[in-house]
Design a protein around this motif. Structure first.
Motif: not given
Length: 284
Positions: A197-208
């Motif tokens: 349901p949600t599109a993410v970027t590698f920046d998002d991956f790093a934060k998660i």
């Protein structure tokens, strides 16, 4: 009967496992290159026959009696995949199949720089001209996250080319939804999109990943040519590296940015998130 190709692979095999939870085994068939690798299905009552896209006669035999056929798309960059997919579609039609389902790709539209998109577009066109009902499952990116992100757990860095938002999707969720479509009463005609349901970027991956691990995970943007060179150093053939580079180029151009609610609807639950999947990786 439902016949699944590529049933010794990850997506096809997991789809068969979900089919076995929904319908009797004698209503399921598989078409595989090596029948010995599908013995675990035969032992449970699944019909196992030899068939490959390169052998139309064997393929027709493996499709005999099938109301529906799931064609798992090939991924050999050196092969004429459009021609092989055409042979598989022709074999299914010749066998009297009522509906063909094909594992396509999210963003399979003209202009997408990711090269396999052209194969999916052409195959969908062949399906449209086949004269039988068809469904193209435009699946979101479902590769293993360590493959997508690189050795981030060891290095503390996600060092990849510039990217864009992508609804990274769990392969098991796609397989389960595919089994739901194959066994359900609702018809899905033409192209449908199955994504998280949600599109993410590698920046998002790093934060998660930082939040899950308690370590600082950095996002490092590599230049395209630098990334290709580094891939070659670790043993990736240049042709393959440049093909994968087109995926990053497509992502940054927004071709994978959209998400779709259908997967959650079919599963009757929320699909696994990237946070779920990253947490599972860190637990291993």
């Amino acid at each position: 009967m439902i016949v699944v190709t590529g049933a010794t692979g990850g997506l096809g095999g997991t789809t068969v496992e979900h089919l076995l939870k929904r319908i009797p085994a004698d209503q399921i068939g598989v078409s595989v290159r090596d029948t010995a690798k599908a013995q675990h299905f035969a032992d449970r009552g699944v019909r196992v026959r030899q068939g490959s896209y390169e052998d139309p006669a064997a393929l027709r035999d493996s499709f005999t009696g099938a109301d529906q056929v799931l064609l798992v798309s090939g991924n050999d960059p050196a092969a004429d995949m459009v021609g092989l997919h055409r042979s598989a579609i022709d074999a299914a039609v010749a066998a009297g199949t009522r509906r063909i389902l094909y594992t396509s790709q999210q963003g399979a539209v003209p202009g997408n720089p990711y090269r396999p998109s052209d194969i999916h577009i052409a195959t969908e066109a062949i399906l449209g001209d086949s004269g039988v009902a068809w469904t193209a499952l435009r699946n979101g990116a479902y590769g293993p996250l360590d493959q997508v992100l690189g050795p981030w757990q060891r290095t503390g860095e996600i060092a990849q080319p510039e990217d864009g938002p992508v609804p990274y999707t769990d392969r098991a969720d796609i397989a389960e939804a595919t089994a739901v479509i194959l066994t359900g009463a609702r018809s899905f005609d033409g192209c449908v999109t199955l994504t998280a349901p949600t599109a993410v970027t590698f920046d998002d991956f790093a934060k998660i990943a930082t939040g899950i691990t308690g370590r600082t995970i950095k996002r490092i943007v590599l230049g395209d040519e630098q990334w290709v060179a580094e891939q070659i150093v670790v043993g990736v053939p240049e042709q393959m590296a440049r093909l994968m580079l087109t995926w990053y180029q497509a992502a940054r151009a927004g071709y994978f940015a959209d998400s779709d609610p259908l997967l959650a609807e079919l599963l009757d639950r929320e699909p696994r998130t990237v946070a779920d999947r990253l947490a599972a990786l860190t637990d291993t």
